[in-house]
Design an enzyme around this catalytic site. Sequence first.
Site, short mmCIF file in Angstrom:
data_model
loop_
_atom_site.label_atom_id
_atom_site.label_comp_id
_atom_site.label_asym_id
_atom_site.label_seq_id
_atom_site.Cartn_x
_atom_site.Cartn_y
_atom_site.Cartn_z
N ARG A 227 15.33 29.57 69.64
CA ARG A 227 14.12 30.26 70.09
C ARG A 227 13.14 30.37 68.92
O ARG A 227 13.53 30.53 67.77
CB ARG A 227 14.46 31.67 70.61
CG ARG A 227 15.13 31.68 71.99
CD ARG A 227 14.16 31.27 73.08
NE ARG A 227 14.71 31.43 74.41
CZ ARG A 227 15.34 30.47 75.08
NH1 ARG A 227 15.53 29.29 74.52
NH2 ARG A 227 15.79 30.69 76.31
N HIS A 275 9.62 22.07 73.20
CA HIS A 275 10.70 22.81 73.88
C HIS A 275 11.41 21.94 74.91
O HIS A 275 11.53 22.29 76.09
CB HIS A 275 10.15 24.07 74.54
CG HIS A 275 11.18 25.14 74.72
ND1 HIS A 275 10.90 26.47 74.67
CD2 HIS A 275 12.52 25.06 74.97
CE1 HIS A 275 12.00 27.18 74.88
NE2 HIS A 275 13.00 26.33 75.07
#
Length: 312
Positions: A227, A275
Amino acid sequence: MEIIFYHPTFDTQYWICELEKQLPGARVREWKAGDNRPADYALVWHPPVEMLQGRALKAVFALGAGVDSILSKLRDHPDMLPLSIPLFRLEDTGMGRQMQEYAVSQVLHWFRRFDDYQALKLASRWQPLPEYRADEFTVGIMGAGVLGAKVAESLQPWGFPLRVWSRSRKSWPQVQSFAGQAELGEFMQGTRVLINLLPNTAETAGIINQTLLAQLPDESYVLNLARGVHVVEEDLLAALNSGKLKGAMLDVFSREPLPQESPLWAHPRVAMTPHVAAVTRPMEAITYIAETISRLERGEPVSGQVDRQRGY
Protein backbone atom coordinates in the site's frame (compact mmCIF):
# COMPACT_ATOMS: atom_id res chain seq x y z
CA MET A 1 -29.77 -17.95 -0.47
CA GLU A 2 -29.63 -14.21 -1.24
CA ILE A 3 -26.34 -12.52 -2.16
CA ILE A 4 -25.78 -8.81 -2.77
CA PHE A 5 -22.88 -7.61 -4.91
CA TYR A 6 -21.18 -4.22 -5.16
CA HIS A 7 -18.04 -3.22 -7.04
CA PRO A 8 -17.64 0.19 -8.71
CA THR A 9 -15.71 -1.12 -11.76
CA PHE A 10 -16.24 -4.88 -12.15
CA ASP A 11 -18.53 -6.40 -14.79
CA THR A 12 -21.43 -6.96 -12.42
CA GLN A 13 -23.53 -9.10 -14.76
CA TYR A 14 -20.62 -11.45 -15.41
CA TRP A 15 -20.08 -11.94 -11.68
CA ILE A 16 -23.78 -12.52 -11.04
CA CYS A 17 -24.03 -15.08 -13.84
CA GLU A 18 -20.92 -17.02 -12.79
CA LEU A 19 -21.77 -16.98 -9.09
CA GLU A 20 -25.24 -18.36 -9.77
CA LYS A 21 -23.69 -21.12 -11.91
CA GLN A 22 -21.36 -22.15 -9.09
CA LEU A 23 -23.95 -21.73 -6.32
CA PRO A 24 -27.11 -23.46 -7.60
CA GLY A 25 -30.16 -22.05 -5.88
CA ALA A 26 -28.48 -18.78 -4.95
CA ARG A 27 -29.95 -15.50 -6.12
CA VAL A 28 -27.36 -12.79 -6.67
CA ARG A 29 -28.29 -9.16 -7.22
CA GLU A 30 -26.42 -5.93 -7.70
CA TRP A 31 -26.84 -3.70 -4.68
CA LYS A 32 -28.07 -0.19 -5.42
CA ALA A 33 -28.79 2.70 -3.08
CA GLY A 34 -32.07 2.17 -1.25
CA ASP A 35 -31.99 -1.63 -1.51
CA ASN A 36 -32.82 -2.79 2.03
CA ARG A 37 -34.10 -6.23 1.10
CA PRO A 38 -32.71 -9.12 3.17
CA ALA A 39 -29.50 -10.87 2.13
CA ASP A 40 -27.37 -13.70 3.48
CA TYR A 41 -23.99 -12.69 2.05
CA ALA A 42 -22.44 -9.49 0.70
CA LEU A 43 -19.61 -9.31 -1.85
CA VAL A 44 -18.10 -5.83 -1.81
CA TRP A 45 -15.32 -3.45 -2.75
CA HIS A 46 -15.30 0.03 -1.16
CA PRO A 47 -18.96 -0.39 -0.16
CA PRO A 48 -21.13 2.53 0.93
CA VAL A 49 -21.88 2.38 4.65
CA GLU A 50 -25.62 2.02 4.04
CA MET A 51 -25.10 -1.18 2.03
CA LEU A 52 -24.04 -3.17 5.11
CA GLN A 53 -25.57 -1.18 7.95
CA GLY A 54 -28.31 -2.98 9.86
CA ARG A 55 -28.14 -6.21 7.86
CA ALA A 56 -28.30 -9.68 9.42
CA LEU A 57 -25.63 -11.15 7.16
CA LYS A 58 -23.90 -14.51 7.52
CA ALA A 59 -20.64 -13.12 6.12
CA VAL A 60 -19.09 -10.34 4.04
CA PHE A 61 -16.45 -10.95 1.37
CA ALA A 62 -14.03 -8.20 0.32
CA LEU A 63 -13.26 -8.54 -3.40
CA GLY A 64 -9.52 -8.12 -2.94
CA ALA A 65 -6.63 -9.09 -0.68
CA GLY A 66 -6.87 -5.88 1.37
CA VAL A 67 -9.69 -4.86 3.69
CA ASP A 68 -8.39 -1.46 4.81
CA SER A 69 -11.18 0.48 3.08
CA ILE A 70 -13.81 -1.45 5.04
CA LEU A 71 -11.94 -1.28 8.35
CA SER A 72 -11.39 2.47 8.00
CA LYS A 73 -15.13 3.01 7.56
CA LEU A 74 -15.81 0.79 10.57
CA ARG A 75 -13.81 3.15 12.78
CA ASP A 76 -16.36 5.89 12.05
CA HIS A 77 -19.39 3.59 11.68
CA PRO A 78 -18.93 0.58 14.02
CA ASP A 79 -22.52 -0.50 13.43
CA MET A 80 -21.78 -0.96 9.72
CA LEU A 81 -20.50 -4.48 10.35
CA PRO A 82 -20.86 -5.94 13.87
CA LEU A 83 -18.15 -8.30 15.12
CA SER A 84 -20.68 -11.13 14.98
CA ILE A 85 -20.56 -10.99 11.15
CA PRO A 86 -17.32 -12.52 9.79
CA LEU A 87 -15.35 -10.57 7.20
CA PHE A 88 -13.35 -12.50 4.59
CA ARG A 89 -10.70 -11.38 2.12
CA LEU A 90 -9.38 -13.07 -1.02
CA GLU A 91 -6.38 -15.13 0.08
CA ASP A 92 -4.79 -15.80 -3.31
CA THR A 93 -7.10 -16.40 -6.29
CA GLY A 94 -4.25 -15.90 -8.74
CA MET A 95 -2.70 -12.94 -6.93
CA GLY A 96 0.16 -15.04 -5.58
CA ARG A 97 1.37 -15.94 -9.06
CA GLN A 98 1.14 -12.31 -10.18
CA MET A 99 3.16 -11.13 -7.19
CA GLN A 100 5.77 -13.80 -7.89
CA GLU A 101 6.13 -12.66 -11.50
CA TYR A 102 6.43 -9.01 -10.49
CA ALA A 103 8.90 -9.53 -7.64
CA VAL A 104 11.18 -11.98 -9.44
CA SER A 105 11.34 -9.87 -12.60
CA GLN A 106 12.22 -6.71 -10.66
CA VAL A 107 14.80 -8.34 -8.39
CA LEU A 108 16.51 -9.85 -11.44
CA HIS A 109 16.31 -6.49 -13.22
CA TRP A 110 18.34 -4.91 -10.42
CA PHE A 111 20.63 -7.93 -9.93
CA ARG A 112 21.62 -7.93 -13.62
CA ARG A 113 22.06 -4.13 -13.43
CA PHE A 114 19.61 -3.42 -16.23
CA ASP A 115 18.83 -0.06 -14.62
CA ASP A 116 22.50 0.88 -14.85
CA TYR A 117 22.73 -0.30 -18.44
CA GLN A 118 19.65 1.72 -19.38
CA ALA A 119 21.31 4.83 -17.94
CA LEU A 120 24.48 4.07 -19.91
CA LYS A 121 22.44 3.57 -23.06
CA LEU A 122 20.78 6.96 -22.62
CA ALA A 123 24.26 8.47 -22.26
CA SER A 124 25.47 6.63 -25.42
CA ARG A 125 28.14 4.84 -23.39
CA TRP A 126 29.36 1.28 -24.10
CA GLN A 127 30.61 0.09 -20.70
CA PRO A 128 30.45 -3.43 -19.25
CA LEU A 129 29.89 -3.32 -15.48
CA PRO A 130 31.06 -5.67 -12.70
CA GLU A 131 28.51 -8.37 -11.88
CA TYR A 132 26.75 -8.55 -8.54
CA ARG A 133 27.14 -11.78 -6.58
CA ALA A 134 23.89 -13.61 -5.82
CA ASP A 135 25.11 -14.67 -2.37
CA GLU A 136 25.61 -11.00 -1.46
CA PHE A 137 22.31 -9.77 -2.92
CA THR A 138 20.09 -10.32 0.12
CA VAL A 139 16.35 -9.91 -0.39
CA GLY A 140 14.25 -8.95 2.64
CA ILE A 141 10.46 -9.30 2.60
CA MET A 142 8.32 -7.29 5.00
CA GLY A 143 5.10 -9.21 5.56
CA ALA A 144 4.66 -12.94 5.95
CA GLY A 145 1.13 -13.52 4.70
CA VAL A 146 0.09 -15.67 1.76
CA LEU A 147 1.63 -13.28 -0.77
CA GLY A 148 4.87 -12.86 1.17
CA ALA A 149 5.26 -16.63 1.35
CA LYS A 150 4.64 -16.96 -2.38
CA VAL A 151 7.25 -14.33 -3.22
CA ALA A 152 9.85 -15.94 -0.96
CA GLU A 153 9.19 -19.32 -2.57
CA SER A 154 9.64 -17.90 -6.07
CA LEU A 155 12.99 -16.27 -5.21
CA GLN A 156 14.56 -19.38 -3.68
CA PRO A 157 15.88 -20.93 -6.94
CA TRP A 158 17.98 -17.85 -7.73
CA GLY A 159 20.44 -18.22 -4.88
CA PHE A 160 19.74 -14.94 -3.10
CA PRO A 161 19.90 -14.99 0.71
CA LEU A 162 16.29 -14.52 1.83
CA ARG A 163 14.89 -13.05 5.01
CA VAL A 164 11.42 -12.11 6.23
CA TRP A 165 10.21 -9.70 8.88
CA SER A 166 6.77 -10.09 10.46
CA ARG A 167 4.85 -9.79 13.71
CA SER A 168 5.67 -13.37 14.73
CA ARG A 169 8.52 -15.72 13.84
CA LYS A 170 8.15 -17.94 10.78
CA SER A 171 9.65 -21.32 9.93
CA TRP A 172 10.01 -21.08 6.17
CA PRO A 173 12.58 -23.27 4.43
CA GLN A 174 15.74 -21.39 3.41
CA VAL A 175 14.41 -18.08 4.78
CA GLN A 176 15.83 -16.28 7.83
CA SER A 177 13.03 -15.00 10.06
CA PHE A 178 12.99 -11.78 12.06
CA ALA A 179 10.08 -10.96 14.36
CA GLY A 180 8.74 -7.87 16.04
CA GLN A 181 9.99 -4.34 16.48
CA ALA A 182 13.06 -5.48 18.40
CA GLU A 183 14.47 -7.30 15.36
CA LEU A 184 13.46 -4.83 12.65
CA GLY A 185 16.79 -2.98 12.71
CA GLU A 186 18.81 -6.17 12.30
CA PHE A 187 16.55 -7.23 9.44
CA MET A 188 17.06 -3.92 7.65
CA GLN A 189 20.83 -3.77 8.12
CA GLY A 190 21.42 -6.90 6.08
CA THR A 191 18.82 -6.29 3.35
CA ARG A 192 19.92 -5.19 -0.14
CA VAL A 193 16.47 -5.41 -1.77
CA LEU A 194 13.52 -4.51 0.45
CA ILE A 195 10.15 -5.88 -0.71
CA ASN A 196 7.11 -4.52 1.11
CA LEU A 197 4.10 -6.84 1.37
CA LEU A 198 2.77 -5.68 4.74
CA PRO A 199 -0.94 -5.34 5.51
CA ASN A 200 -2.27 -1.81 5.87
CA THR A 201 -2.81 -1.20 9.58
CA ALA A 202 -2.37 1.69 11.99
CA GLU A 203 0.96 0.16 13.05
CA THR A 204 2.36 -0.17 9.51
CA ALA A 205 1.31 3.21 8.09
CA GLY A 206 4.45 5.25 7.32
CA ILE A 207 6.75 2.43 8.40
CA ILE A 208 9.12 2.92 5.44
CA ASN A 209 10.44 6.30 6.53
CA GLN A 210 13.74 8.13 6.97
CA THR A 211 14.64 6.21 10.13
CA LEU A 212 14.02 2.82 8.56
CA LEU A 213 15.66 3.59 5.22
CA ALA A 214 18.79 4.86 6.99
CA GLN A 215 19.32 1.33 8.35
CA LEU A 216 19.60 -0.25 4.89
CA PRO A 217 23.05 -0.78 3.34
CA ASP A 218 24.11 1.93 0.90
CA GLU A 219 22.85 1.53 -2.68
CA SER A 220 19.91 -0.65 -1.70
CA TYR A 221 16.59 -0.99 -3.50
CA VAL A 222 12.93 -0.71 -2.44
CA LEU A 223 10.03 -2.55 -4.09
CA ASN A 224 6.61 -1.54 -2.75
CA LEU A 225 3.83 -3.97 -3.66
CA ALA A 226 1.53 -3.42 -0.67
CA ARG A 227 0.00 0.00 0.00
CA GLY A 228 1.16 3.52 -0.73
CA VAL A 229 0.59 4.65 2.87
CA HIS A 230 3.42 2.38 4.02
CA VAL A 231 5.99 4.68 2.38
CA VAL A 232 6.74 8.27 3.34
CA GLU A 233 7.37 9.43 -0.22
CA GLU A 234 9.42 12.50 0.77
CA ASP A 235 11.77 10.27 2.78
CA LEU A 236 12.05 7.80 -0.09
CA LEU A 237 13.00 10.60 -2.49
CA ALA A 238 15.57 11.95 -0.03
CA ALA A 239 17.14 8.49 0.26
CA LEU A 240 17.30 8.20 -3.52
CA ASN A 241 18.83 11.65 -3.91
CA SER A 242 21.46 10.98 -1.25
CA GLY A 243 22.51 7.67 -2.79
CA LYS A 244 21.33 5.59 0.17
CA LEU A 245 18.88 4.00 -2.27
CA LYS A 246 19.98 3.04 -5.76
CA GLY A 247 16.46 2.52 -7.05
CA ALA A 248 12.80 2.09 -6.23
CA MET A 249 9.97 0.27 -7.97
CA LEU A 250 6.55 1.42 -6.85
CA ASP A 251 3.18 -0.09 -7.69
CA VAL A 252 1.20 1.79 -5.05
CA PHE A 253 1.11 5.39 -3.85
CA SER A 254 -0.25 7.50 -1.01
CA ARG A 255 -2.57 9.18 -3.54
CA GLU A 256 -3.93 7.32 -6.55
CA PRO A 257 -3.88 8.19 -9.36
CA LEU A 258 -0.48 9.70 -8.63
CA PRO A 259 -0.80 13.51 -8.99
CA GLN A 260 0.90 14.98 -12.04
CA GLU A 261 2.97 17.29 -9.86
CA SER A 262 4.57 14.41 -7.92
CA PRO A 263 8.38 14.38 -8.26
CA LEU A 264 8.23 10.59 -8.49
CA TRP A 265 7.20 10.85 -12.16
CA ALA A 266 10.45 12.41 -13.31
CA HIS A 267 12.91 10.79 -10.94
CA PRO A 268 15.47 8.79 -12.97
CA ARG A 269 15.80 6.02 -10.39
CA VAL A 270 12.09 5.49 -9.78
CA ALA A 271 10.08 3.04 -11.88
CA MET A 272 6.36 2.63 -11.38
CA THR A 273 3.19 0.83 -12.39
CA PRO A 274 -0.41 1.97 -11.72
CA HIS A 275 -1.43 -0.46 -8.91
CA VAL A 276 -1.45 -3.54 -11.12
CA ALA A 277 1.03 -5.87 -9.38
CA ALA A 278 -1.74 -8.32 -8.48
CA VAL A 279 -5.29 -7.78 -9.63
CA THR A 280 -8.41 -9.77 -8.81
CA ARG A 281 -8.94 -12.43 -11.46
CA PRO A 282 -12.71 -12.93 -11.69
CA MET A 283 -12.97 -16.68 -12.27
CA GLU A 284 -10.47 -17.63 -9.56
CA ALA A 285 -12.14 -15.22 -7.13
CA ILE A 286 -15.64 -16.45 -7.94
CA THR A 287 -14.61 -20.07 -7.43
CA TYR A 288 -12.95 -19.24 -4.10
CA ILE A 289 -15.99 -17.32 -2.85
CA ALA A 290 -18.45 -19.98 -4.02
CA GLU A 291 -16.45 -22.74 -2.34
CA THR A 292 -16.12 -20.75 0.88
CA ILE A 293 -19.85 -19.97 1.01
CA SER A 294 -20.64 -23.65 0.39
CA ARG A 295 -18.36 -24.66 3.27
CA LEU A 296 -19.95 -22.07 5.55
CA GLU A 297 -23.41 -23.36 4.67
CA ARG A 298 -22.27 -26.89 5.57
CA GLY A 299 -20.72 -25.72 8.82
CA GLU A 300 -17.20 -26.65 7.71
CA PRO A 301 -14.01 -24.75 8.64
CA VAL A 302 -12.82 -22.04 6.23
CA SER A 303 -9.79 -19.78 5.91
CA GLY A 304 -9.41 -16.15 4.94
CA GLN A 305 -11.34 -14.60 7.83
CA VAL A 306 -10.02 -11.18 8.82
CA ASP A 307 -8.80 -10.57 12.37
CA ARG A 308 -10.21 -7.08 12.85
CA GLN A 309 -7.94 -6.42 15.83
CA ARG A 310 -4.85 -6.95 13.69
CA GLY A 311 -6.35 -5.46 10.54
CA TYR A 312 -5.75 -8.44 8.23
